[in-house]
Scaffold this motif. Sequence first.
Motif, mmCIF file in Angstrom:
data_model
loop_
_atom_site.group_PDB
_atom_site.id
_atom_site.type_symbol
_atom_site.label_atom_id
_atom_site.label_comp_id
_atom_site.label_asym_id
_atom_site.label_seq_id
_atom_site.Cartn_x
_atom_site.Cartn_y
_atom_site.Cartn_z
ATOM 1 N N PRO A 17 0.822 -1.227 0.000
ATOM 2 C CA PRO A 17 0.000 0.000 0.000
ATOM 3 C C PRO A 17 0.853 1.274 0.000
ATOM 4 N N GLU A 18 1.969 1.256 0.725
ATOM 5 C CA GLU A 18 2.865 2.419 0.725
ATOM 6 C C GLU A 18 3.491 2.614 -0.654
ATOM 7 N N LEU A 19 3.843 1.507 -1.314
ATOM 8 C CA LEU A 19 4.386 1.595 -2.680
ATOM 9 C C LEU A 19 3.363 2.211 -3.627
ATOM 10 N N ALA A 20 2.110 1.798 -3.497
ATOM 11 C CA ALA A 20 1.049 2.339 -4.350
ATOM 12 C C ALA A 20 0.979 3.858 -4.196
ATOM 13 N N GLU A 21 1.133 4.314 -2.965
ATOM 14 C CA GLU A 21 1.090 5.755 -2.710
ATOM 15 C C GLU A 21 2.321 6.453 -3.290
ATOM 16 N N VAL A 22 3.507 5.908 -3.025
ATOM 17 C CA VAL A 22 4.756 6.521 -3.495
ATOM 18 C C VAL A 22 4.820 6.543 -5.021
ATOM 19 N N LEU A 23 4.368 5.441 -5.646
ATOM 20 C CA LEU A 23 4.417 5.349 -7.109
ATOM 21 C C LEU A 23 3.210 6.014 -7.766
ATOM 22 N N ASP A 24 2.197 6.381 -6.957
ATOM 23 C CA ASP A 24 0.948 6.941 -7.467
ATOM 24 C C ASP A 24 0.329 6.001 -8.505
ATOM 25 N N GLU A 25 0.278 4.723 -8.119
ATOM 26 C CA GLU A 25 -0.272 3.673 -8.975
ATOM 27 C C GLU A 25 -1.282 2.863 -8.164
ATOM 28 N N PRO A 26 -2.261 2.237 -8.835
ATOM 29 C CA PRO A 26 -3.177 1.349 -8.113
ATOM 30 C C PRO A 26 -2.419 0.128 -7.565
ATOM 31 N N LEU A 27 -2.966 -0.479 -6.532
ATOM 32 C CA LEU A 27 -2.336 -1.641 -5.913
ATOM 33 C C LEU A 27 -2.108 -2.773 -6.920
ATOM 34 N N GLY A 28 -3.039 -2.958 -7.838
ATOM 35 C CA GLY A 28 -2.886 -3.998 -8.863
ATOM 36 C C GLY A 28 -1.657 -3.763 -9.730
ATOM 37 N N LEU A 33 4.136 -4.908 -11.079
ATOM 38 C CA LEU A 33 5.555 -4.521 -11.110
ATOM 39 C C LEU A 33 6.405 -5.542 -10.352
ATOM 40 N N ILE A 34 5.878 -6.057 -9.250
ATOM 41 C CA ILE A 34 6.589 -7.074 -8.472
ATOM 42 C C ILE A 34 6.600 -8.398 -9.236
ATOM 43 N N ALA A 35 5.458 -8.805 -9.765
ATOM 44 C CA ALA A 35 5.353 -10.063 -10.502
ATOM 45 C C ALA A 35 6.254 -10.064 -11.739
ATOM 46 N N GLU A 36 6.389 -8.898 -12.378
ATOM 47 C CA GLU A 36 7.200 -8.789 -13.592
ATOM 48 C C GLU A 36 8.655 -8.447 -13.285
ATOM 49 N N GLN A 37 9.036 -8.510 -12.018
ATOM 50 C CA GLN A 37 10.401 -8.350 -11.536
ATOM 51 C C GLN A 37 10.993 -6.954 -11.748
ATOM 52 N N TYR A 38 10.145 -5.942 -11.769
ATOM 53 C CA TYR A 38 10.648 -4.569 -11.753
ATOM 54 C C TYR A 38 11.061 -4.202 -10.333
ATOM 55 N N LEU A 39 10.435 -4.909 -9.366
ATOM 56 C CA LEU A 39 10.748 -4.737 -7.951
ATOM 57 C C LEU A 39 10.821 -6.109 -7.301
#
Length: 116
Positions: A17-28, A33-39
């Motif tokens: 949830p904090e990442l969603a806020e920092v990246l200004d992106e929806p949780l999905g 981004l995590i599933a695709e190994q960007y993070l």
Amino acid sequence: MSDEVAEISAVEWLTTPELAEVLDEPLGRVRRLIAEQYLVGSTRNGAYAVPAVFIVDGRPLASLRGTIIVLADAGFSDDEIIDWLFADEPELGRTPIAALLDGHKSAVRRVARTLA
């Protein structure tokens, strides 16, 4: 190894949830981004979280994905990838994450490929 553990424990972590806020992106999108190994993240501190240093100017560090993929292909778990990124690497003269942040992705990936 104790220096590594001390270094990791000093890292600021962001939950999804904090990442969603920092990246200004929806949780999905954050999960993608995590599933695709960007993070890459860990549940070592309870909730799943990603080191905050992986976010630069409101975006995932661009050079991180290829490094994550090289290490994952070498059989590293997510925790091992994070540990390696924050451990002093003699060949680089610093931690791999510091080298990536300084724009030395080729050197980092060259060292990572030797770990396979």
